[in-house]
Write an enzyme that holds these catalytic residues in place. Structure first.
Site, PDB file in Angstrom:
ATOM      1  N   GLU A   7     -36.691  64.209  13.832  1.00 26.86           N
ATOM      2  CA  GLU A   7     -37.736  63.366  13.539  1.00 26.86           C
ATOM      3  C   GLU A   7     -37.865  63.047  11.822  1.00 26.86           C
ATOM      4  O   GLU A   7     -38.175  61.734  11.544  1.00 26.86           O
ATOM      5  CB  GLU A   7     -39.298  63.677  14.177  1.00 26.86           C
ATOM      6  CG  GLU A   7     -39.344  64.019  15.421  1.00 26.86           C
ATOM      7  CD  GLU A   7     -40.502  64.489  15.991  1.00 26.86           C
ATOM      8  OE1 GLU A   7     -41.514  64.140  15.381  1.00 26.86           O
ATOM      9  OE2 GLU A   7     -40.561  65.530  16.828  1.00 26.86           O
ATOM     10  N   ASP A  94     -39.144  67.699  17.561  1.00 24.38           N
ATOM     11  CA  ASP A  94     -39.813  68.809  17.388  1.00 24.38           C
ATOM     12  C   ASP A  94     -40.217  69.503  18.954  1.00 24.38           C
ATOM     13  O   ASP A  94     -40.311  68.783  19.900  1.00 24.38           O
ATOM     14  CB  ASP A  94     -41.198  68.686  16.878  1.00 24.38           C
ATOM     15  CG  ASP A  94     -41.117  68.353  15.256  1.00 24.38           C
ATOM     16  OD1 ASP A  94     -39.960  68.414  14.848  1.00 24.38           O
ATOM     17  OD2 ASP A  94     -41.934  67.738  14.699  1.00 24.38           O
ATOM     18  N   ASP A  96     -42.305  70.394  21.013  1.00 15.78           N
ATOM     19  CA  ASP A  96     -43.759  70.364  21.484  1.00 15.78           C
ATOM     20  C   ASP A  96     -43.719  69.240  22.479  1.00 15.78           C
ATOM     21  O   ASP A  96     -42.805  68.470  22.745  1.00 15.78           O
ATOM     22  CB  ASP A  96     -44.982  70.333  20.571  1.00 15.78           C
ATOM     23  CG  ASP A  96     -44.715  69.158  19.665  1.00 15.78           C
ATOM     24  OD1 ASP A  96     -43.975  68.271  19.875  1.00 15.78           O
ATOM     25  OD2 ASP A  96     -45.161  69.309  18.503  1.00 15.78           O
ATOM     26  N   GLU A  98     -45.101  66.213  22.339  1.00  9.48           N
ATOM     27  CA  GLU A  98     -44.585  64.775  21.710  1.00  9.48           C
ATOM     28  C   GLU A  98     -43.315  64.805  21.312  1.00  9.48           C
ATOM     29  O   GLU A  98     -42.726  63.644  21.674  1.00  9.48           O
ATOM     30  CB  GLU A  98     -45.733  64.533  20.278  1.00  9.48           C
ATOM     31  CG  GLU A  98     -47.090  64.327  20.638  1.00  9.48           C
ATOM     32  CD  GLU A  98     -47.502  63.278  21.517  1.00  9.48           C
ATOM     33  OE1 GLU A  98     -46.980  62.208  21.310  1.00  9.48           O
ATOM     34  OE2 GLU A  98     -48.588  63.485  22.301  1.00  9.48           O
ATOM     35  N   TYR A 316     -43.303  71.922   6.242  1.00  6.35           N
ATOM     36  CA  TYR A 316     -44.080  70.995   6.632  1.00  6.35           C
ATOM     37  C   TYR A 316     -45.560  70.980   6.870  1.00  6.35           C
ATOM     38  O   TYR A 316     -45.849  72.210   6.905  1.00  6.35           O
ATOM     39  CB  TYR A 316     -43.491  70.641   8.127  1.00  6.35           C
ATOM     40  CG  TYR A 316     -43.708  69.483   8.578  1.00  6.35           C
ATOM     41  CD1 TYR A 316     -43.248  68.211   7.918  1.00  6.35           C
ATOM     42  CD2 TYR A 316     -44.461  69.166   9.796  1.00  6.35           C
ATOM     43  CE1 TYR A 316     -43.556  66.927   8.600  1.00  6.35           C
ATOM     44  CE2 TYR A 316     -44.821  67.998  10.486  1.00  6.35           C
ATOM     45  CZ  TYR A 316     -44.265  66.830   9.660  1.00  6.35           C
ATOM     46  OH  TYR A 316     -44.509  65.691  10.344  1.00  6.35           O
ATOM     47  N   ARG A 318     -47.796  69.350   8.618  1.00  2.00           N
ATOM     48  CA  ARG A 318     -48.724  69.140   9.599  1.00  2.00           C
ATOM     49  C   ARG A 318     -48.352  70.110  10.772  1.00  2.00           C
ATOM     50  O   ARG A 318     -47.345  70.233  11.573  1.00  2.00           O
ATOM     51  CB  ARG A 318     -48.463  67.894  10.331  1.00  2.00           C
ATOM     52  CG  ARG A 318     -48.922  66.718   9.352  1.00  2.00           C
ATOM     53  CD  ARG A 318     -48.910  65.295   9.886  1.00  2.00           C
ATOM     54  NE  ARG A 318     -47.424  64.697   9.738  1.00  2.00           N
ATOM     55  CZ  ARG A 318     -47.046  63.931   8.586  1.00  2.00           C
ATOM     56  NH1 ARG A 318     -48.227  63.486   7.638  1.00  2.00           N
ATOM     57  NH2 ARG A 318     -46.042  63.471   8.476  1.00  2.00           N
ATOM     58  N   HIS A 363     -44.118  74.054  14.285  1.00  3.43           N
ATOM     59  CA  HIS A 363     -43.699  74.311  12.925  1.00  3.43           C
ATOM     60  C   HIS A 363     -44.228  75.679  12.499  1.00  3.43           C
ATOM     61  O   HIS A 363     -45.429  76.231  13.238  1.00  3.43           O
ATOM     62  CB  HIS A 363     -44.274  73.092  12.021  1.00  3.43           C
ATOM     63  CG  HIS A 363     -43.836  71.670  12.405  1.00  3.43           C
ATOM     64  ND1 HIS A 363     -42.599  71.205  12.566  1.00  3.43           N
ATOM     65  CD2 HIS A 363     -44.395  70.924  13.320  1.00  3.43           C
ATOM     66  CE1 HIS A 363     -42.697  70.277  12.884  1.00  3.43           C
ATOM     67  NE2 HIS A 363     -43.561  69.957  13.641  1.00  3.43           N
TER      68      HIS A 363
END
Length: 676
Positions: A7, A94, A96, A98, A316, A318, A363
DNA sequence: CAGTGAGCGAGCTTCCGCTTGACTT
């Protein structure tokens, strides 16, 4: 050549370095396809469909209409060309919900027959080689869970917002996250306005031991003295708890009674206390700490952290996980040892786990990246340096020893009056040598260790009248934590949600605190009445549980959406009142009514538009006549214009914001209120 | 005859979550 798609471009560069020749690592920059935002984005042939505006076919299995996001065409084109030229394609978004969805959308757009999905928990050469050696197929159930989330948010947001256009006027908005957040803020504001402060007295005296210390009266003749905790939020004494309430006269008599009177130590207790270091930062705890310590707003923290991340200084930004990778644990421990010596290290590394049920943990924690540069080695300046230092110290402190100390409590008796003094003393500073998150208690003091039975005269007795404090307003940092705890929003959207609420004029900042505006109060009340599900934080909690069931294959997307949309939200929307009922201010005789996207205030038989920047706390009985005659002007913000921002050279010029509430008022010369 | 302006009607606004630059002022 093999192609790996992640991403983030920063991540792509790093991974390219680990995988080396034979690999091409590219970034897709988050989601590449989505539901159309406006009708123009709908392809010509679908534009006439009755559900084109929603982008979801509510009568046909809630089929979503996906389009390449505007601005992402070039990215998709480049990825397609690279995929065509590659022998194999690996989708490494990532790990997860999403991320799984992003990988699926890519597999469709790139025409991959059998998508190879890879995930990894930390970015190291070993973890990546391991990951690409064991690809798996896409998890289509997880993709379905994401699609359900996306569909529901669209239906709720685009379904309910038009109610506000009709009822209030203007470009208003509602949504699962922003409306629940607004409701939380509105409830707090109303609780404050309805709060009745209670007066109580705090009586203290010096105990002339060596050293002298101050003790506070707790009981008279064995009955507790009333304190802040003795009252309910309506200002009444809590029932069934007998207390003594003083008034000015009685407090004065107590002072006279105490002065010069000997007090005998009746109990001396020493209890050990230990404090553990706070865990490494997540998005929400970083927002909270940066707001409290550095006085930075949510958008500013996000921007600074992004810059540090892009420069390779932090991981990261977020994230909802406080966990540190093995590599980071080693580096943090080395930093402790270098600065404080081996004795400052616990035997084992400390690992931290999230307590948040909705956490996805894709993350690790926000921490120094790479070599754990000390702040002085970074060449940073201004707010960037301040934020990096905060992250560095919190991370390193998380691997230090507990702070150890002792709490001393002395109880004294002077005639019929009982007094108490407490003091905490740290014997081993532990992590507090680097990062201290404790707020000093005003009662904390160094206490001598006294024998039970020893006697000392009292001096300097004093009585102060206190008021019980109303529930506090939230700062941006605090509210981000509230949202996370309530499970509304995600690390990537906390700041965005606060911005939306402010941009719409539902919420405003004053002295770094979040206030609900009259418009926000009106909208929250309307939504609560018409679509109560939307303002209920439990709605999101229930949704998360059902999304997990969909991801496990125990529930289908259509069954869930039928229950939530067809049976609940859609009927509520179709029977909703097309007008906002007048909302009374909770604390003054003023009634708010909507008018063309703005708020009118009715005071007696007069109706006036509310001046821009007026907040609920400005409405006081004194100013109502001036407001009704149109002569009221806002008082200048007592803090004045903010300065510290300009100091930092590393800070990029900030984007200009449209009309910020009080800016106009600050420029205008101060004028005396004209009498009505 | 050209320009102005009142009055009217049509079309638009909007969600959440993932990720960066490319744009203005």
């Amino acid at each position: 050549m093999k192609l790996l798609i992640v991403e983030s471009p920063t991540k792509a560069r790093k991974i390219q370095g680990y995988l080396g020749a034979g690999w091409r690592v590219m970034a897709c920059l988050g989601h590449v396809r989505d539901l159309p935002v406006t009708k123009d984005e709908v392809p010509e042939k679908h534009r006439a469909l009755p559900w084109a505006r929603l982008g979801v076919n509510t009568a046909g299995g809630y089929a979503p209409l996906y389009v390449v996001r505007p601005g992402k065409q070039a990215t998709v084109r480049e990825l397609r060309a690279a995929a065509k030229a590659a022998d194999e394609v690996f989708l490494a978004a990532d790990p997860d919900r999403e991320g799984e969805s992003i990988a699926w959308h890519l597999s469709v757009l790139l025409g991959l027959k059998e998508a190879q999905r890879v995930t990894y928990q930390e970015i190291t050469a070993a973890a990546l080689r391991q990951a690409v050696a064991h690809p798996r197929p896409l998890d289509l159930r997880l993709v379905a869970a994401q699609e359900t989330r996306r569909t529901l948010d669209r239906l709720a947001g685009y379904g309910v917002s038009p109610l506000l256009w009709a009822a209030v006027g203007g470009a208003q908005s509602a949504g699962r996250v922003q409306s629940a957040a607004l409701q939380l803020l509105a409830q707090r504001e109303q609780a404050r306005l309805a709060f009745v402060p209670s007066a109580y007295w705090r009586v203290t005296a010096d105990v002339t031991a060596r050293p002298a210390f101050r003790a506070a009266v707790t009981h008279i003749r064995g009955t507790p003295l009333a304190a802040a905790s003795s009252f309910t939020s309506t200002g009444h004494l809590k029932p069934d708890v007998p207390v003594t309430q003083l008034d000015a006269t009685k407090a004065g008599q107590l002072v006279t009674y105490l002065n010069g009177r000997p007090a005998e130590v009746t109990a001396a207790a020493v209890t050990p206390v230990t404090r553990r270091p706070p865990p490494p930062f997540t998005t929400s705890t970083l927002q909270q700490a940066a707001n409290a310590r550095l006085k930075l707003g949510a958008a500013e923290v996000t921007r600074l952290a992004q810059a540090l991340y892009e420069n390779g200084l932090i991981t990261y930004m977020r994230t909802d996980s406080p966990a540190l990778s093995d590599e980071a644990l080693t580096l943090a421990r080395a930093a402790v040892e270098a600065r404080f010596g081996p004795a400052a290290l616990p035997a084992k590394p400390r690992q931290y786990a999230t307590r948040n049920a909705n956490a996805q943990e894709a993350h690790e924690a926000i921490r120094p990246a790479g070599a754990f540069l000390a702040p002085s080695q970074t060449r940073l300046a201004g707010n960037e340096l301040a934020l990096y230092t905060l992250i560095y110290e919190r991370t390193v402190a998380s691997q230090m020893l507990d702070a150890v100390g002792e709490k001393t409590t002395l109880t004294l008796q002077a005639g019929v009056v009982t007094l108490e003094a407490t003091g905490t003393r740290l014997t081993q500073p532990g992590f507090t040598a680097l990062y201290d998150d404790e707020i000093r208690d005003q009662d904390d003091q160094a206490l001598p260790l006294l024998e039970v039975g020893s006697r000392f005269p009292l001096q300097n007795a004093k009585a102060e009248e206190k008021r019980s404090p109303p529930p506090a307003r939230f700062t941006e940092g605090k509210f981000v934590q509230v949202m996370e705890k309530a499970g509304i929003g995600r690390p990537s959207t906390f700041g965005h949600t606060l911005e939306t609420l402010q941009k719409r004029g539902y919420v405003a900042l004053r002295r770094r605190q979040l206030h609900v505006t009259p418009l926000g109060l009106m909208i929250a009340a309307y939504l609560q009445g018409q679509v109560p599900q939307l303002v209920d934080t439990a709605f999101t909690a229930g949704m998360e549980a059902d999304l997990d069931r969909i991801a496990r294959g125990e529930l289908t997307r259509v069954a869930y959406l039928d229950r939530v949309w067809k049976e609940e939200l859609a009927p509520a929307i179709s029977r909703a009142a097309k007008a906002v009922p007048a909302v009374p201010a909770p604390h003054v005789p003023v009634v708010f009514t909507p008018r063309a996207g703005e708020v009118q205030a009715r005071i007696g038989d007069r109706s006036v538009p509310l001046p821009a920047g007026l907040l609920l706390e400005d409405l006081t009985p004194d100013m109502l006549p001036a407001l009704a005659s149109g002569a009221w002007t806002p008082a200048r913000d007592s803090e004045g214009p903010r300065k510290p921002r300009a100091k930092s050279a590393a800070v990029k010029p900030r984007r200009k914001k449209a009309a910020s509430g009080s800016a106009g008022a600050e420029r205008r010369p101060r004028r005396k209120k004209t009498p009505p």
